[in-house]
Design a protein around this motif. Structure first.
Motif, PDB file in Angstrom:
ATOM      1  N   GLU A  11      21.996 -12.535  29.043  1.00 25.14           N
ATOM      2  CA  GLU A  11      22.076 -12.108  27.645  1.00 25.14           C
ATOM      3  C   GLU A  11      20.709 -11.690  27.122  1.00 25.14           C
ATOM      4  O   GLU A  11      20.573 -10.675  26.432  1.00 25.14           O
ATOM      5  N   ALA A  12      19.678 -12.464  27.462  1.00 29.14           N
ATOM      6  CA  ALA A  12      18.320 -12.119  27.033  1.00 29.14           C
ATOM      7  C   ALA A  12      17.877 -10.788  27.655  1.00 29.14           C
ATOM      8  O   ALA A  12      17.199  -9.979  27.000  1.00 29.14           O
TER       9      ALA A  12
ATOM     10  N   TRP B  40      19.561  -7.928  25.719  1.00 33.19           N
ATOM     11  CA  TRP B  40      18.922  -7.723  24.416  1.00 33.19           C
ATOM     12  C   TRP B  40      17.588  -6.997  24.563  1.00 33.19           C
ATOM     13  O   TRP B  40      17.274  -6.088  23.794  1.00 33.19           O
TER      14      TRP B  40
ATOM     15  N   ALA C 144      21.274  -3.114  15.624  1.00 32.41           N
ATOM     16  CA  ALA C 144      20.998  -4.186  16.572  1.00 32.41           C
ATOM     17  C   ALA C 144      21.399  -5.543  16.006  1.00 32.41           C
ATOM     18  O   ALA C 144      21.880  -6.424  16.723  1.00 32.41           O
TER      19      ALA C 144
ATOM     20  N   THR D  29      11.392  -8.242  17.866  1.00 35.07           N
ATOM     21  CA  THR D  29      11.890  -9.629  17.927  1.00 35.07           C
ATOM     22  C   THR D  29      11.329 -10.375  19.120  1.00 35.07           C
ATOM     23  O   THR D  29      11.928 -11.371  19.569  1.00 35.07           O
TER      24      THR D  29
ATOM     25  N   LYS E 243      28.316 -16.118  18.928  1.00 29.95           N
ATOM     26  CA  LYS E 243      27.694 -14.836  18.628  1.00 29.95           C
ATOM     27  C   LYS E 243      26.996 -14.935  17.284  1.00 29.95           C
ATOM     28  O   LYS E 243      27.599 -15.324  16.285  1.00 29.95           O
TER      29      LYS E 243
ATOM     30  N   GLN F 262      17.628  -2.892  25.276  1.00 23.92           N
ATOM     31  CA  GLN F 262      18.343  -1.974  24.374  1.00 23.92           C
ATOM     32  C   GLN F 262      17.646  -0.627  24.245  1.00 23.92           C
ATOM     33  O   GLN F 262      18.304   0.399  24.070  1.00 23.92           O
TER      34      GLN F 262
ATOM     35  N   GLU G 288      25.024 -12.720  14.397  1.00 24.54           N
ATOM     36  CA  GLU G 288      24.911 -11.338  13.948  1.00 24.54           C
ATOM     37  C   GLU G 288      24.699 -11.302  12.450  1.00 24.54           C
ATOM     38  O   GLU G 288      24.773 -12.333  11.758  1.00 24.54           O
TER      39      GLU G 288
ATOM     40  N   ALA H  35      13.432  -4.858  20.847  1.00 23.74           N
ATOM     41  CA  ALA H  35      12.909  -5.947  21.675  1.00 23.74           C
ATOM     42  C   ALA H  35      11.488  -6.300  21.271  1.00 23.74           C
ATOM     43  O   ALA H  35      11.105  -7.485  21.243  1.00 23.74           O
TER      44      ALA H  35
ATOM     45  N   ARG I  50      19.595 -17.247  13.635  1.00 26.82           N
ATOM     46  CA  ARG I  50      20.267 -15.995  13.284  1.00 26.82           C
ATOM     47  C   ARG I  50      19.667 -15.387  12.027  1.00 26.82           C
ATOM     48  O   ARG I  50      19.353 -14.183  11.977  1.00 26.82           O
TER      49      ARG I  50
ATOM     50  N   ARG J 256      23.471 -11.346  19.154  1.00 25.22           N
ATOM     51  CA  ARG J 256      23.099 -12.058  20.361  1.00 25.22           C
ATOM     52  C   ARG J 256      24.112 -13.160  20.624  1.00 25.22           C
ATOM     53  O   ARG J 256      24.816 -13.608  19.712  1.00 25.22           O
ATOM     54  N   TYR J 257      24.182 -13.607  21.865  1.00 26.28           N
ATOM     55  CA  TYR J 257      25.115 -14.658  22.255  1.00 26.28           C
ATOM     56  C   TYR J 257      24.335 -15.863  22.765  1.00 26.28           C
ATOM     57  O   TYR J 257      23.366 -15.721  23.521  1.00 26.28           O
TER      58      TYR J 257
END
Length: 475
Positions: free
Chosen positions: A58-59, A62, A73, A426, A103, A65, A105, A423, A396, A78-79
């Motif tokens: 997952e990372a 992200w 985005a 963040t 999740k 992207q 968002e 990316a 989040r 993200r999960y």
């Protein structure tokens, strides 16, 4: 009298050991407990490896992207996959009924998804067998089968009358038999503790988990002591071993099967909480219309527009040195997050009220105190899940607002949609859930431990009270 107690306890212990049926049942329970502990440790290890691999993937997604709109985005989201305490190997608690993926968002505080109980085999949905299940359901049954004839069986054979005629005080008989039956409980707990400690070592547990295991087993010791004393009290109170067994089995079924199933239903009736759709509808309505419908969304946006123009001393949005869309998104996120958090706090406070109502049923069943005590120490209860969700929501909010700030301060004069390296924006955002300290669980559930102490103490007093009546009746 004091010198007779160890002799009587040793005699009771030898009788239990020589009973082949009890030996087979006890050995079966211990083997099942060991198998549950080590199978749980193996499953925990496999799931933890899968969780870490999924989180790493997952990372990677992200971070790869490329150029993207920051708000897009934020909705892409993200999960996160909930880590499980090694102590859940001993007591999985509510984990099968709580989601394990989340999740995060913009504009939403999502519930956790992918509950174990929703898929898999029928055994998976039942929850499987764990060391906690063995100690909560089957260990009391073994205690009952071991001690129901301690007095009533000897009464039927005429041995009890001979013991009393020889001058043995009834209290010494009760103390000795309680010591013998207590040795059985102690052996069972010792093996359960050893198996649990080995399973914890296999699962990566550390000193905090071993300290929690000590407190957990203390609770189970009090729980089983209550059953042992009640068993001997019934054996002394009833002339027939069959009657004592029927009464004890009825209590076991009520305490371990019936009460734990009706208590949640009654608690939900007395302190109802919103369903998922009703909860989401209430939040959406307040975001759109304001609290009690007195502050519509359009009015809030217009006030924000005028306030922003006044702050920067301009008359048109085009003259602002920042992007008003980002300011509106930032303010909207503040509002929706505050609303979600307030509603979730009310929801979980409702769950706490239900738990308090269920604790009231501990007057009928000590399991209603032993189960939340154990699950809280294993960090597999509702409160541990709430803590994870609140930490994830804090991350989040920070992530979304970081992306909104990028929109606010986007370069002026660019045509078309704003694209940025999400990316890079963040890069410093890392979500590392913090497990609650042991003291927090002890502080929240000391009442449950106190209830177990009361059950054990009252059961012992009842047993010695039955022994005194035994002496007066002359058996």
């Amino acid at each position: 009298m004091a010198a007779l107690v160890p002799v009587i306890a040793g005699q009771q212990w030898r009788l239990l050991v020589r009973d082949r049926r009890l030996a087979v049942l006890g050995l079966s329970l211990l083997l099942a407990l060991l198998a549950a502990a080590f199978a749980g440790a193996a499953l925990h290890g496999a799931r933890e490896r899968e969780r870490r691999a999924a989180q790493a993937e997952e990372a990677r997604v992200w971070a790869s992207q490329g150029p993207a709109n920051p708000h897009g985005a934020a909705h892409f989201g993200r999960y996160f996959f909930k880590p499980v305490s090694p102590l859940a190997v001993i007591d999985p608690g509510l984990l099968s009924q709580l989601g394990n993926s989340l999740k995060v968002e913009a504009h939403a505080n999502n519930p956790a998804r992918n509950r174990t109980i929703d898929g898999g085999t029928a055994l998976d949905r039942f929850g499987g067998l764990s060391p906690a299940t063995m100690l909560q359901l089957f260990a009391p049954l073994l205690v009952i089968l071991s001690g129901f004839s301690a007095f009533s069986g000897e009464r039927a054979r005429g041995l009890l009358r001979q013991e009393l005629a020889a001058g043995v005080p009834p209290a010494a008989l009760m103390a000795g038999r309680l010591g013998g039956l207590g040795a059985t409980v102690g052996l069972l707990l010792a093996i359960a503790t050893l198996a649990s400690a080995l399973a914890l070592a296999w699962s990566g547990g550390g000193p905090p988990e071993y300290a929690a295991l000590f407190w957990m087993m203390l609770g189970y010791g009090l729980f089983l002591l209550a059953f042992a004393a009640l068993t001997l009290a019934a054996s002394a109170a009833f002339a027939s071993a069959r009657t004592a067994l029927v009464v004890l089995l009825a209590f076991w079924a009520m305490a371990t099967l019936f009460v734990p199933r009706i208590a949640p239903t009654i608690a939900d009736m007395m302190a109802p909480t919103l369903s998922g759709p009703a909860f989401e509808a209430a939040v959406s309505k307040e975001v759109r219309e304001g609290l009690s419908g007195h502050d519509p969304q359009d009015a809030r946006l217009e006030r924000l527009r005028q306030t922003t123009l006044q702050r920067y001393g301009v008359s048109k949005l085009e003259d602002l040195p920042v992007d008003f869309n980002g300011i509106a998104l930032f303010a909207g996120e503040q509002l929706s997050t505050a609303i979600y958090r307030r509603h979730f706090a009310e929801l979980y406070d409702g769950y706490d009220r239900q738990a308090a109502i269920q604790r009231g049923f501990a007057l009928l069943s000590p399991l209603q105190a032993a189960r939340p005590w154990s699950a809280s120490l294993a960090q597999s209860d509702q409160h541990a899940h709430r803590r994870f969700l609140e930490q994830a929501d804090g991350f989040r909010y920070g992530l979304v607002q970081t992306l909104n700030r990028a929109i606010i301060h986007r370069p002026k004069g660019e045509e078309g949609p704003y694209l940025a390296d999400v990316a890079a924006i963040t890069r410093g955002a890392r979500f590392t859930p913090i497990r609650p300290p042991l003291g927090e669980a002890l502080a929240r559930h000391w009442v449950d431990l106190a209830i177990l102490v009361l059950w054990a103490g009252a059961s012992v007093l009842l047993a010695f009270g039955a022994a005194r009546r035994l002496g007066r009746s002359g058996a």
